[in-house]
Design a protein around this motif. Structure first.
Motif, short mmCIF file in Angstrom:
data_model
loop_
_atom_site.label_atom_id
_atom_site.label_comp_id
_atom_site.label_asym_id
_atom_site.label_seq_id
_atom_site.Cartn_x
_atom_site.Cartn_y
_atom_site.Cartn_z
N VAL A 95 2.16 14.97 1.47
CA VAL A 95 1.62 14.20 2.58
C VAL A 95 1.62 12.71 2.26
CG1 VAL A 95 -0.46 13.76 3.94
CG2 VAL A 95 0.25 16.10 3.51
N LEU A 96 1.24 12.37 1.04
CA LEU A 96 1.24 10.95 0.66
C LEU A 96 2.65 10.38 0.67
CD1 LEU A 96 -1.35 10.90 -2.29
CD2 LEU A 96 -1.68 10.17 0.08
N MET A 97 3.63 11.15 0.24
CA MET A 97 5.01 10.68 0.28
C MET A 97 5.50 10.48 1.71
SD MET A 97 6.21 10.23 -2.82
CE MET A 97 7.99 10.31 -2.64
N VAL A 102 0.84 -1.20 0.00
CA VAL A 102 0.00 0.00 0.00
C VAL A 102 0.87 1.25 0.00
CG1 VAL A 102 -1.74 1.29 1.31
CG2 VAL A 102 -1.89 -1.20 1.15
N ALA A 103 1.99 1.21 0.75
CA ALA A 103 2.90 2.37 0.80
C ALA A 103 3.49 2.66 -0.57
CB ALA A 103 4.01 2.10 1.81
N VAL A 136 -2.28 20.83 -4.66
CA VAL A 136 -1.93 19.51 -5.22
C VAL A 136 -0.56 19.07 -4.71
CG1 VAL A 136 -1.40 18.29 -7.37
CG2 VAL A 136 -3.37 19.81 -7.26
N GLY A 137 0.38 20.01 -4.65
CA GLY A 137 1.71 19.66 -4.14
C GLY A 137 1.68 19.24 -2.68
N MET A 138 0.84 19.89 -1.88
CA MET A 138 0.72 19.52 -0.47
C MET A 138 0.17 18.11 -0.31
SD MET A 138 1.78 21.71 1.77
CE MET A 138 2.15 23.44 2.02
N VAL A 139 -0.84 17.77 -1.09
CA VAL A 139 -1.41 16.42 -1.02
C VAL A 139 -0.35 15.38 -1.41
CG1 VAL A 139 -3.16 14.87 -1.96
CG2 VAL A 139 -3.76 17.23 -1.41
N GLY A 140 0.38 15.66 -2.49
CA GLY A 140 1.43 14.73 -2.90
C GLY A 140 2.51 14.58 -1.85
N VAL A 196 1.44 7.59 -6.20
CA VAL A 196 0.43 8.64 -6.35
C VAL A 196 0.98 9.99 -5.89
CG1 VAL A 196 -1.85 9.43 -5.62
CG2 VAL A 196 -1.48 7.02 -6.17
N GLY A 197 1.69 9.98 -4.75
CA GLY A 197 2.27 11.22 -4.25
C GLY A 197 3.31 11.80 -5.20
#
Length: 239
Positions: free
Chosen positions: A190-192, A13-14, A184-188, A20-21
């Motif tokens: 956080v996912l990373m 999952v990671a 969008v950059g913040m979401v990416g 995605v990030g």
């Protein structure tokens, strides 16, 4: 060969979160809507909105048209120009480095999962591979987080940019707000970060020596079970 596939469900999952990030970070780098300027003079800027991104500053205009942009007028922001603010310089450098490091991190995740699924005992330990992958993902996230927060602060404090005359941009906006590029950059990012934390928390399974010894013992018939030998079966074994 050690079977470890059942221990890496979270890391699978990671890897998906990291991919995605990384993709969202790349998308954010190409967007022009990092800083949205609101201007009252609509003679040149027809929509009253101008967008300042990492690489370009653009606005819609019915008088000025850039080739290939229809009614949009765009000018490139160079890294070496004197007017380029430091937060945009940092964005151009650190975001590209973040993409490179994040790509290496995702590739490391694929390598670590391959070793876990196929039991590559002669390769480096699986836990070390996951730790390295997590460190790369979190480093990529930090590299992208710095310019994102820096530009966010510039918008909140209403910092302006002294664009040259050919940009046709006003000396200062009436107001400005955060564009979707930073979001969008913040979401990416956080996912990373989540991906890196999950990779770093991988734990190798601990084998029970007692259980292994118990499994190696021959099975003895229980005393008093009441079982009897079958003469027909014993005669068949001697054939």
């Amino acid at each position: 060969m050690t079977y470890l596939a059942h221990t890496t469900h979270a890391q699978l999952v990671a890897l998906w979160l990291g991919c995605v990030g990384w993709t969202l970070t790349a998308v954010a780098l190409g967007l022009i809507q990092w800083r949205v300027w609101v201007v009252s003079d609509t003679e040149v800027i027809s929509s009253g909105l101008a967008w300042v991104g990492v690489w370009r500053a653009c606005f819609n205009s019915h008088n000025l048209v850039s080739p290939g942009f229809r009614v949009m007028h765009c000018q490139s922001i160079s890294l070496t120009e004197a007017f380029t603010p430091p937060e945009i310089v940092a964005s151009q450098v650190l975001m590209l480095l973040s993409l490179l490091v994040g790509l290496c991190g995702n590739a490391g995740g694929v390598y670590a999962l391959r070793n876990a699924y196929f039991g590559m005992e002669k390769k480096p330990p699986v836990r070390l591979a996951f730790l390295s992958t997590g460190a790369l993902c979190m480093l990529a996230a930090v590299m992208s987080l710095v310019p994102l927060l820096w530009n966010l602060t510039s918008v909140v404090t209403n910092q302006t940019i002294a664009f040259p005359p050919e940009f046709k941009m006003p000396p200062a906006p009436d107001s400005q707000h955060v564009g979707c590029g930073i979001g969008v950059g913040m979401v990416g990012t956080v996912l990373m970060i989540v991906s890196g934390i999950i990779f770093c928390t991988y734990r190798s399974p601990v084998r029970s020596l007692r259980g292994k010894a118990h499994l190696d013992l021959p099975v003895q018939p229980e005393a008093g079970s009441g079982g009897k030998n079958n003469p027909a079966f014993e005669s068949h074994e001697h054939l």
